[in-house]
Write an enzyme that holds these catalytic residues in place. Structure first.
Site, mmCIF file in Angstrom:
data_model
loop_
_atom_site.group_PDB
_atom_site.id
_atom_site.type_symbol
_atom_site.label_atom_id
_atom_site.label_comp_id
_atom_site.label_asym_id
_atom_site.label_seq_id
_atom_site.Cartn_x
_atom_site.Cartn_y
_atom_site.Cartn_z
ATOM 1 N N LYS A 10 0.039 7.969 -60.696
ATOM 2 C CA LYS A 10 0.923 7.066 -61.455
ATOM 3 C C LYS A 10 0.233 6.628 -62.742
ATOM 4 O O LYS A 10 -1.013 6.599 -62.826
ATOM 5 C CB LYS A 10 1.346 5.847 -60.639
ATOM 6 C CG LYS A 10 0.221 4.852 -60.291
ATOM 7 C CD LYS A 10 -0.018 3.762 -61.333
ATOM 8 C CE LYS A 10 -1.232 2.920 -60.981
ATOM 9 N NZ LYS A 10 -1.989 2.325 -62.000
ATOM 10 N N ASP A 138 -0.804 -0.838 -54.571
ATOM 11 C CA ASP A 138 -0.118 0.261 -55.279
ATOM 12 C C ASP A 138 0.553 1.248 -54.321
ATOM 13 O O ASP A 138 1.319 2.111 -54.759
ATOM 14 C CB ASP A 138 -1.126 1.068 -56.121
ATOM 15 C CG ASP A 138 -1.459 0.382 -57.434
ATOM 16 O OD1 ASP A 138 -0.739 -0.562 -57.813
ATOM 17 O OD2 ASP A 138 -2.435 0.805 -58.081
HETATM 18 O O1 C5P Z 1 -4.624 -3.664 -53.181
HETATM 19 P P1 C5P Z 1 -5.819 -2.935 -53.675
HETATM 20 O O2 C5P Z 1 -6.869 -2.765 -52.610
HETATM 21 O O3 C5P Z 1 -5.491 -1.655 -54.374
HETATM 22 O O4 C5P Z 1 -6.464 -3.870 -54.791
HETATM 23 C C1 C5P Z 1 -7.799 -3.771 -55.169
HETATM 24 C C2 C5P Z 1 -8.299 -5.133 -55.626
HETATM 25 O O5 C5P Z 1 -7.632 -5.511 -56.836
HETATM 26 C C3 C5P Z 1 -8.028 -6.255 -54.660
HETATM 27 O O6 C5P Z 1 -9.074 -6.398 -53.742
HETATM 28 C C4 C5P Z 1 -7.911 -7.461 -55.564
HETATM 29 O O7 C5P Z 1 -9.208 -7.925 -55.885
HETATM 30 C C5 C5P Z 1 -7.332 -6.887 -56.838
HETATM 31 N N1 C5P Z 1 -5.862 -7.082 -56.944
HETATM 32 C C6 C5P Z 1 -5.379 -8.323 -57.316
HETATM 33 N N2 C5P Z 1 -4.024 -8.493 -57.453
HETATM 34 C C7 C5P Z 1 -3.167 -7.463 -57.242
HETATM 35 C C8 C5P Z 1 -3.654 -6.188 -56.874
HETATM 36 C C9 C5P Z 1 -5.019 -6.034 -56.734
HETATM 37 O O8 C5P Z 1 -6.141 -9.267 -57.524
HETATM 38 N N3 C5P Z 1 -1.866 -7.665 -57.400
#
Ligand code: C5P
Length: 297
Positions: A10, A138
């Site tokens: 993406k 995501d």
């Molecule tokens: O959800 P994912 O593991 O892909 O996100 C990685 C990191 O990015 C999370 O641990 C968080 O610190 C940050 N994040 C965030 N807000 C979001 C998505 C991700 O703070 N909406």
């Protein structure tokens, strides 16, 4: 049962960070677009052991519980009650890792879709997205793909008109960005300029590629581009080669340029290829469908 399924990368046409939430995550508002650069997962079930066995063509990608595909398989079993009967997944990676292209998230989404097909669990897209959200913010987008407005932590998805066809040149410099670090650094900054997701949606509605290119904006460049001058250098080089617009995707470091003209896109690709770690030519991709999967008994 064996199934081969593509997992599409993406890009973010817009990305805005609205603020922090009590759970430490951030509320986002972003326009997300699938592209036809993809990994390929070959899933085999009924291997006769209780084990989850992963392998990957790229060295350095962990093939244990740290891999999002591993976590997605466990989450699928837990959510559906399907009895594990042994699974092996071969991940053929083409999407660069830690690049702002959802490479790990899209592999997780693909395995969830694939297992739903293999075990005929017939989950709704909402149920598939709920399993995906346990793995990462995501992943719900990657379950359906296409062109979507993503809000909340990224899981509140609204359909948008498809991106007009064009050629995209994706450029990944050698360094990687830690997403939590970028969020944290951004918390300490003042965001003076923000993308206009509504104007982006209007340009998509009109199938106005110049308008889409004009509305590209990512607030995370405040952190990544100020620490790494390559981001602005790549954007400038893409524009110099005729890109209608260029912006960083996700927390970076991948930058992409939008081209109407095939020859100009190929010239940009050829000029950037020797300079950067990963350079890719691709196109926007519509929503995922069952036709993508190849199932064999
Ligand atoms: O959800 P994912 O593991 O892909 O996100 C990685 C990191 O990015 C999370 O641990 C968080 O610190 C940050 N994040 C965030 N807000 C979001 C998505 C991700 O703070 N909406």
């Amino acid at each position: 049962m064996r199934l081969v399924i593509p997992a599409y990368a993406k890009i973010n046409l817009t990305l805005d960070v609205l603020g922090t939430r009590p759970d430490g995550y951030h509320n986002l508002r972003m326009v997300m677009q699938s592209v036809n650069l993809c990994d390929r997962l070959a899933i085999e079930t009924g291997t006769g052991t209780e084990e989850i066995s992963l392998r990957c063509n790229v060295p350095g990608i962990p093939c244990d519980e740290r891999n999002l595909v591993h976590r997605a398989i466990v989450a699928f079993y837990e959510a559906t009650g399907v009895t594990p009967d042994g699974i092996s997944v071969a991940i053929e990676k083409r999407i660069p890792a830690a690049a702002g292209l959802a490479g790990g998230s899209t592999d997780a989404a693909a395995v969830i879709r694939g297992l739903d097909r293999i075990y005929n669990t017939r989950l709704t897209s909402e149920e598939l997205r709920a399993i995906g959200l346990k793995i990462g913010a995501d992943v719900p987008f990657c379950i359906s793909g296409g062109t979507k407005l993503a809000e909340g932590v990224g899981e509140v998805l609204s359909p948008l008109p498809s991106m007009p066809d064009c050629i995209l040149v994706l450029v990944k410099p050698e360094f990687s960005m830690s997403t939590p670090y970028v969020f944290k650094a951004l918390d300490a900054m003042t965001i003076d300029h923000r993308p206009n997701a509504d104007a982006m949606a209007a340009a998509l509605e009109k199938q106005d590629l110049a308008g889409v290119s004009q509305e590209l904006y990512n607030v995370m460049e405040l952190v990544t581009a100020s620490e790494h001058p390559e981001i602005d250098a790549i954007k400038a080089e893409l524009i110099a080669h005729g890109a209608l617009g260029a912006v960083m995707s996700g927390s970076g470091p991948t930058v992409f340029g939008i081209f109407r003209d095939t020859a100009a896109a190929h010239a940009a690709y050829a000029a950037l290829l020797p300079q950067y770690e990963g350079v890719f030519l691709c196109r926007p991709k519509g929503e995922n469908g069952p036709e993508d999967m190849e199932l064999a008994q």
